[in-house]
Design an enzyme around this catalytic site. Sequence first.
Site, PDB file in Angstrom:
ATOM      1  N   SER A   1      -6.293   2.760   3.726  1.00  0.00           N
ATOM      2  CA  SER A   1      -5.448   3.907   4.055  1.00  0.00           C
ATOM      3  C   SER A   1      -6.137   5.234   3.751  1.00  0.00           C
ATOM      4  CB  SER A   1      -4.122   3.825   3.294  1.00  0.00           C
ATOM      5  OG  SER A   1      -4.330   3.977   1.894  1.00  0.00           O
TER       6      SER A   1
ATOM      7  N   THR B   1       0.832  -1.204   0.000  1.00  0.00           N
ATOM      8  CA  THR B   1       0.000   0.000   0.000  1.00  0.00           C
ATOM      9  C   THR B   1       0.863   1.249   0.000  1.00  0.00           C
ATOM     10  OG1 THR B   1      -1.619  -1.216   1.331  1.00  0.00           O
ATOM     11  CG2 THR B   1      -1.837   1.185   1.252  1.00  0.00           C
ATOM     12  N   GLU B   2       0.584   2.159  -0.932  1.00  0.00           N
ATOM     13  CA  GLU B   2       1.279   3.448  -1.037  1.00  0.00           C
ATOM     14  C   GLU B   2       2.796   3.294  -1.190  1.00  0.00           C
ATOM     15  OE1 GLU B   2      -0.861   5.576  -1.450  1.00  0.00           O
ATOM     16  OE2 GLU B   2      -2.616   5.147  -0.223  1.00  0.00           O
ATOM     17  N   LEU B   3       3.227   2.157  -1.717  1.00  0.00           N
ATOM     18  CA  LEU B   3       4.653   1.839  -1.871  1.00  0.00           C
ATOM     19  C   LEU B   3       5.418   1.878  -0.544  1.00  0.00           C
ATOM     20  CD1 LEU B   3       5.879   3.462  -5.230  1.00  0.00           C
ATOM     21  CD2 LEU B   3       4.993   1.162  -4.824  1.00  0.00           C
TER      22      LEU B   3
END
Length: 397
Positions: free
Chosen positions: A346, A146-148
């Site tokens: 997130s 998630t989100e790198l």
Amino acid sequence: MKKSICLYFQVHQPTRLRLYRFFDIGKDSHYYDDFANRTILKRIAQKCYLPMNELLLQEIKSRKGKFRLAFSISGSALEQFARYTPEVLDSFKALADTGCVEFLSETYYHSLASLGAPAEFEHQVLKHKAAIQEYFGVTPTTFRNTELIYSDSIGKQVYDMGFKAMLTEGARHIMGWRSPDFVYKCDAQPGLKLLLRNYGLSDDIAFRFSDKGWSGWPLTADRFVEWLGSAEGDVTNLFMDYETFGEHQSAESGIFEFMKALPAAVLKTKKFEFATPSEVAAKHEAVSELSVPQPISWADEERDITAWLGNELQQDAYNKLYGLQEKLSILNDPVLWADYGHLQASDHLYYMCTKFFSDGEIHKRFNPYDTPYEAFINYMNVLSDFIIRVNNAIAEK
């Protein structure tokens, strides 16, 4: 050896919460804004997913296997596709059938579980892996958190789950003088190769493409290929949200024409080849280990996790949510587990961010709430009801 161009798109849609008032707590446990979820998904499907998938499919066919790319699609998005726009799922299946598209693994609910809930993190990764196998008939071998979000400890856990490559951000404070245009390996587990986003070139497309005040405007495929040629290294990783096309950058900006022209412009130079993340990891040796003791991400100037956990509101919500982990592990209630998953997205914490200046403007653009405080209050009302349900289920067990 030709330089690899690795093109990767993130596809995610959160399960959005409805306006949930204090007086709903304990009385109404349907948390989701079904109308908004359906309406937004159908709009983005028409503006982005369907036309862009068709464009990519035609380019793949016309390039006879030389145009290759990758996606990761969150479980939340897959569920909404199946519910509201099955034609989008069909168009992704058509891309999968070409053999030129890699589908990556990620957390099913686009969660931040990797930051403090290792058991839940593994559960979601396995759940997402099974969903990709079910929908597209392929088994993911590369991981995109998630989100790198990445750190040494997260990399080790990802390797222990069987992945040999992982995507993350080429964050300046981590890279120093080094270039993101090489393959690296995890400091805590050298068996895991790391592919780092070239954020400058990626953001030229994702954020600056339609900015008429930008020195690079108007950006053409040929000019972009010149920039690719000036980047030293074995690989240039272009990672971005798929909604860039048609949603964040409108069709009127010329973004579709740019993307249609890009494969031919890249391939005609004979200096480059398109490669999926797993192909890049297999082809290129890691040049060194990369030490990342604290989590990094692709968000904001800091490239850290403050977009989601940078203030007390966010931390309070995060801690209360993941504090339920032990109680939920006792229960075998699929409805509670599904709600728990959707509450982990997130996005909910992102809406509570209180940053200012340029980052604050970006946060406002993607925030359905007028203020971060409204986002916090609405989320905590939902979470309060969810906690009551969990406690009642424990009491009845």
